[in-house]
Design a protein around this motif. Sequence first.
Motif, short mmCIF file in Angstrom:
data_model
loop_
_atom_site.label_atom_id
_atom_site.label_comp_id
_atom_site.label_asym_id
_atom_site.label_seq_id
_atom_site.Cartn_x
_atom_site.Cartn_y
_atom_site.Cartn_z
N ARG A 28 25.08 60.24 10.47
CA ARG A 28 25.97 59.40 11.26
C ARG A 28 27.28 59.21 10.51
O ARG A 28 27.28 58.73 9.37
N VAL A 29 28.40 59.58 11.14
CA VAL A 29 29.71 59.50 10.49
C VAL A 29 30.71 58.86 11.43
O VAL A 29 30.81 59.23 12.61
N ALA A 30 31.46 57.89 10.92
CA ALA A 30 32.58 57.31 11.65
C ALA A 30 33.84 58.04 11.22
O ALA A 30 34.15 58.09 10.03
N VAL A 31 34.54 58.61 12.17
CA VAL A 31 35.82 59.26 11.91
C VAL A 31 36.90 58.35 12.46
O VAL A 31 36.99 58.13 13.68
N ALA A 44 33.83 69.37 13.83
CA ALA A 44 33.01 70.07 12.85
C ALA A 44 31.68 69.38 12.64
O ALA A 44 30.62 70.02 12.55
N LEU A 45 31.70 68.05 12.58
CA LEU A 45 30.46 67.30 12.39
C LEU A 45 29.53 67.43 13.59
O LEU A 45 28.34 67.71 13.45
N ALA A 46 30.08 67.23 14.79
CA ALA A 46 29.26 67.29 15.99
C ALA A 46 28.69 68.69 16.20
O ALA A 46 27.54 68.85 16.60
N GLN A 51 25.91 62.93 14.29
CA GLN A 51 26.43 61.94 15.22
C GLN A 51 27.80 61.52 14.72
O GLN A 51 27.92 60.80 13.73
N ALA A 52 28.83 62.00 15.39
CA ALA A 52 30.20 61.70 15.00
C ALA A 52 30.81 60.72 15.98
O ALA A 52 30.80 60.95 17.19
N PHE A 53 31.31 59.60 15.46
CA PHE A 53 31.97 58.58 16.28
C PHE A 53 33.46 58.64 15.95
O PHE A 53 33.87 58.33 14.83
N ARG A 325 38.53 69.65 9.16
CA ARG A 325 37.44 70.61 9.37
C ARG A 325 36.65 70.83 8.08
O ARG A 325 35.41 70.82 8.10
N LEU A 326 37.34 71.03 6.95
CA LEU A 326 36.65 71.25 5.68
C LEU A 326 35.77 70.05 5.31
O LEU A 326 34.63 70.20 4.85
N CYS A 327 36.31 68.85 5.54
CA CYS A 327 35.56 67.65 5.18
C CYS A 327 34.32 67.50 6.06
O CYS A 327 33.22 67.23 5.56
N GLY A 328 34.48 67.68 7.37
CA GLY A 328 33.34 67.58 8.27
C GLY A 328 32.26 68.59 7.95
O GLY A 328 31.06 68.28 7.95
#
Length: 444
Positions: A28-31, A44-46, A51-53, A325-328
């Motif tokens: 689970r990541v909050a962006v 990138a996360l999704a 779960q990207a918010f 993108r790299l971070c995700g």
Amino acid sequence: MATMSAACHSPARLSISCSSSVPARPLRVAVVGGGPAGASAAEALASAGAQAFLLERSPGGGKPCGGAIPLCMLDEFSIPLGLVDRRVKRMRVLSPSNLAADFSRALPPGAHIPMLRREVLDSFLRSRAAEAGATLVPGLVTSLSLPTGPTDPYRVHYISSGGDDGPSPTRSVLEVDAIVGADGANSRVAREVGAGDYTTAIAFQERIRLPDKEMEYYDDLAEMYVGGDVSPDFYGWVFPKCDHVAVGTGTVAAKPEIKKLQSGIRARAGPKIAGGRVIKVEAHPIPEHPRPRRVVGRVALVGDAAGYVTRCSGEGIYFAAKSGRLCGQAMAKEWRLTGAVTEAGIRRGYLRRWDDEFLLTFRFLDLLQRVFYGDNAGREALVEMCADEHVQRRTFDCYLHKRMAPPEPWADLQLLWRTAGSMVRCSVLGKEVQRLRRLEMLQA
């Protein structure tokens, strides 16, 4: 994993044991921030199953931005051609004395500089992140509650945005395993985790709708102006958009004088923008160098929040999207392999890759700004140097494809000699231009 074992005088027994490092639940990541950096991180996360918010306080807003992107970004980030307002094939840089260097000669056949509007690009990238599975959350982040242990969640406190037909704004809390701070130069996330301060510039821009005849002049032309009258440490620009031009400037050293500097770029452009109607005025801070800390715990900064805007050129869109993108990808990969996200893992998977690929470019452009933007003599020398076809070719190699051009020892040595000569010649010219500018101010 299944294993078969049998005793000599007993029936075969099937024993089954399971061993897997696959996490029991998704990451689970909050962006925080829905610009190119945040939207690219969320996508990138999704796409990797997280779960990207994606929290964005003003989904309909835009940012004062020239809007130029390198040609390679169209393919690398699958940007539809329909989003491109203009294809710039002519670039002019004008010195304090209005001598011009025309970059058209060195542009490779078929190449161009795509020009976009940020509100259009950002909306597209957010929509694509949602299609990949990210959850869009219209809201303003107000604070973070930091974890006390390595597996405790971060709590993101935010005020959900209310609309004319939607619910009233409410205070909410989101629990997540990690956070991506993509909320710009004045990043709330950076302040909450103590990422340190950095110097910011201010960008000021007017969008001006021109009469058809004047707009034809800028059909595929972008102009950059240097001089103390438009900025003491940056440049002014006239960039074409869909049905208007973006006219603006930026500065670190003279923020209180930004409107006066904007008058300077309007005066330099002169009759070419005469008769235009201002349809929008924008101002926004932009970073001058990377933050002291770009990863703190399980919080990573990307885009403007991390300080990824180049000096000298002021480019930031591509670097924002790339860093997001790299971070995700780094967060998702570490979670998939270990079931955790750690500061060491983010540094290894994101920061190290970023620095290896782009740190040299940032340092080189920082050096150019220090050498050539300090006074009008240096700016005259910069424009004279930009008229050199070797410089133009290497510039386009680096900019269009985001790679440092390989060295050409003999040509580079000749360029160094010509640059030294330009600095000597332009010292006299630059001082004369500065004298005339001061005289104009006194007479005014």
